[in-house]
Motif scaffolding. Structure first.
Motif, mmCIF file in Angstrom:
data_model
loop_
_atom_site.group_PDB
_atom_site.id
_atom_site.type_symbol
_atom_site.label_atom_id
_atom_site.label_comp_id
_atom_site.label_asym_id
_atom_site.label_seq_id
_atom_site.Cartn_x
_atom_site.Cartn_y
_atom_site.Cartn_z
ATOM 1 N N UNK A 130 62.679 -64.339 -1.183
ATOM 2 C CA UNK A 130 63.307 -65.863 -0.927
ATOM 3 C C UNK A 130 62.854 -66.681 -1.913
ATOM 4 N N UNK A 131 61.534 -66.738 -2.226
ATOM 5 C CA UNK A 131 61.198 -67.715 -3.165
ATOM 6 C C UNK A 131 61.877 -67.400 -4.645
ATOM 7 N N UNK A 132 62.005 -66.455 -4.941
ATOM 8 C CA UNK A 132 62.583 -65.938 -6.555
ATOM 9 C C UNK A 132 63.887 -66.377 -6.367
ATOM 10 N N UNK A 133 64.879 -66.093 -5.239
ATOM 11 C CA UNK A 133 65.956 -66.474 -5.266
ATOM 12 C C UNK A 133 66.380 -67.985 -4.934
ATOM 13 N N UNK A 134 65.337 -68.623 -4.271
ATOM 14 C CA UNK A 134 65.696 -70.061 -4.190
ATOM 15 C C UNK A 134 65.244 -70.968 -5.403
ATOM 16 N N UNK A 135 64.182 -70.648 -5.960
ATOM 17 C CA UNK A 135 63.716 -71.532 -7.042
ATOM 18 C C UNK A 135 64.349 -70.998 -8.427
ATOM 19 N N UNK A 136 64.600 -69.665 -8.756
ATOM 20 C CA UNK A 136 65.054 -69.340 -9.933
ATOM 21 C C UNK A 136 64.344 -69.475 -11.220
ATOM 22 N N UNK A 137 64.947 -69.492 -12.153
ATOM 23 C CA UNK A 137 64.296 -69.922 -13.620
ATOM 24 C C UNK A 137 62.973 -68.932 -13.877
ATOM 25 N N UNK A 138 62.122 -69.740 -14.618
ATOM 26 C CA UNK A 138 61.157 -69.096 -15.051
ATOM 27 C C UNK A 138 60.121 -68.239 -13.932
ATOM 28 N N UNK A 139 60.167 -68.984 -12.780
ATOM 29 C CA UNK A 139 59.522 -68.386 -11.476
ATOM 30 C C UNK A 139 59.952 -67.217 -11.092
ATOM 31 N N UNK A 140 61.226 -67.134 -10.917
ATOM 32 C CA UNK A 140 62.246 -65.981 -10.669
ATOM 33 C C UNK A 140 61.865 -64.800 -11.602
ATOM 34 N N UNK A 141 61.931 -65.148 -12.791
ATOM 35 C CA UNK A 141 61.464 -64.041 -14.129
ATOM 36 C C UNK A 141 60.358 -63.390 -13.652
ATOM 37 N N UNK A 142 59.213 -64.338 -13.676
ATOM 38 C CA UNK A 142 57.940 -63.888 -13.538
ATOM 39 C C UNK A 142 57.686 -62.792 -12.123
ATOM 40 N N UNK A 143 58.300 -63.394 -11.019
ATOM 41 C CA UNK A 143 58.307 -62.440 -9.660
ATOM 42 C C UNK A 143 58.917 -61.255 -9.989
ATOM 43 N N UNK A 144 60.068 -61.284 -10.735
ATOM 44 C CA UNK A 144 60.928 -59.850 -10.794
ATOM 45 C C UNK A 144 60.213 -59.130 -11.838
ATOM 46 N N UNK A 145 59.493 -59.660 -12.652
ATOM 47 C CA UNK A 145 58.987 -58.593 -13.505
ATOM 48 C C UNK A 145 57.827 -57.931 -13.037
ATOM 49 N N UNK A 146 56.978 -58.863 -12.048
ATOM 50 C CA UNK A 146 55.865 -58.280 -11.268
ATOM 51 C C UNK A 146 56.628 -57.099 -10.350
ATOM 52 N N UNK A 147 57.829 -57.444 -9.770
ATOM 53 C CA UNK A 147 58.239 -56.328 -8.942
ATOM 54 C C UNK A 147 58.882 -55.396 -9.732
ATOM 55 N N UNK A 148 59.282 -55.365 -10.782
ATOM 56 C CA UNK A 148 60.056 -54.252 -11.567
ATOM 57 C C UNK A 148 58.686 -53.300 -11.862
ATOM 58 N N UNK A 149 57.382 -54.053 -12.092
ATOM 59 C CA UNK A 149 56.174 -53.134 -12.507
ATOM 60 C C UNK A 149 55.639 -52.283 -11.302
ATOM 61 N N UNK A 150 55.779 -52.930 -10.111
ATOM 62 C CA UNK A 150 55.554 -52.006 -9.044
ATOM 63 C C UNK A 150 56.413 -51.109 -8.735
ATOM 64 N N UNK A 151 57.783 -51.280 -8.922
ATOM 65 C CA UNK A 151 59.012 -50.340 -8.767
ATOM 66 C C UNK A 151 58.730 -49.049 -9.662
ATOM 67 N N UNK A 152 58.386 -49.496 -10.933
ATOM 68 C CA UNK A 152 58.233 -48.381 -11.784
ATOM 69 C C UNK A 152 56.904 -47.535 -11.467
ATOM 70 N N UNK A 153 55.888 -47.964 -11.088
ATOM 71 C CA UNK A 153 54.611 -47.398 -10.579
ATOM 72 C C UNK A 153 54.817 -46.651 -9.346
#
Length: 313
Positions: A130-153
């Motif tokens: 919700x936070x990443x989808x609402x605020x977008x921008x650099x905040x969403x980029x950081x959250x999604x990169x962390x999410x991708x790291x957890x998905x890869x591991x």
């Protein structure tokens, strides 16, 4: 000449709020009734719900049905590794404890870990999405990169690492599962949040002065809750399987009885090589049954809440 109008009855203070609250309650009741009516059409979902209700009743009634002393090693009523009989329908373990009692008692830990770990995982994923989808921008980029790291591991590897470095307890297992299995929920909720916030009524809410908190809690959250509910139900089965895996690897709480712990005890007792199938089959079948029941319920809820998934009749 104008006719005199009768004075209007005074509106009691708070009546508007009371009527709005009663209308909201009526809508919730109607929505719940409509959901249950559609859920009853899903036969597989009803089967899963009935199975979960049975397991939950057994888990809640375990102290009355089998007693807490069934876990005691010193007061075991039977001999080691007895085959199923009239006295012990599922046989005994290597300490002489009845496997039927251990199976009923172990449902408490397995269900508790599954429910709490799935709730923690979905809460983290929903908040991040919700936070990443609402605020977008650099905040969403950081959250999604962390999410991708957890998905890869691999989530199981991360859970094993956390369960190894922390103290061996039920809460450690819950934390290890919860903080490693949230990325899928985060990505789904983020996509749903972006879709919701593109609708016209969100723009009207912002134009009327609605802030970030109002938009996320009043408009976005109610629209993503069905997705969160379905994801929670599906995540419980995964959490139960992960708990069983951790316990089988010896990373669970050794002071409590769980289905995964029973499998680990059976492996240590050499049940596989010695052919003591009654030691392995009951906890394995119980894990498979509960995981299947939660999956059936989750699929049924997802079909009810998303009409596009329903099959035309």
């Amino acid at each position: 000449m104008t006719s005199a109008r009768p004075p209007s009855a005074p509106v009691p203070p708070g009546s508007a709020g009371a009527s709005a609250a009663s209308l909201a309650r009526a809508r919730r009741r109607a929505s719940a009734a409509r959901f249950w009516r559609r859920y009853r059409e899903q036969r597989a979902g009803l089967f899963g719900l009935a199975g979960l209700a049975l397991v939950a009743l057994l888990a809640l009634g375990a102290p009355l049905l089998v007693g807490a002393d069934v876990q005691s090693v010193t007061d075991a009523p039977g001999t080691a590794l007895q085959a199923p009989s009239a006295e012990f329908p599922l046989g005994t373990d290597q300490f002489g404890r009845p496997l039927l009692g251990l199976l009923v008692w172990g449902a408490r830990i397995s269900l508790t870990v599954g429910l709490l770990a799935a709730a923690l995982s979905v809460a983290i994923g929903a908040l991040a999405g919700i936070l990443a989808g609402h605020y977008g921008g650099w905040f969403a980029t950081v959250v999604m990169r962390i999410t991708d790291w957890f998905l890869v591991m691999p989530a199981l590897v991360l859970a094993i690492v956390l369960a190894t470095v922390m103290s061996r307890s039920v809460w450690t297992v819950i934390l290890a599962i919860g903080v490693t299995s949230w990325p899928t929920t985060a990505r789904l909720v983020r996509a749903q949040t972006i879709a919701v916030e593109s609708r016209p009524y969100i723009e009207r809410a912002r134009a009327l002065g609605g802030g970030h908190g109002h938009v996320m809690t009043r408009h976005v959250l109610p629209n993503v809750l069905p997705l969160v509910l379905a994801q929670t139900t599906l995540g419980i089965s995964t959490a139960i399987l992960t708990e069983a895996t951790l316990a089988f690897l010896g990373l669970g709480d050794p002071t409590v009885v769980s289905w995964g712990g029973m499998l680990q005890d059976a492996r240590e007792a050499g049940a596989v090589s010695s052919g003591h199938w009654w030691y392995l089959a009951p906890p394995g079948l119980a894990i498979a049954f509960v995981a299947l029941a939660f999956t059936l319920c989750g699929r049924a809820i997802e079909t009810v809440l998303n009409p596009k998934l329903g099959v035309s009749r």
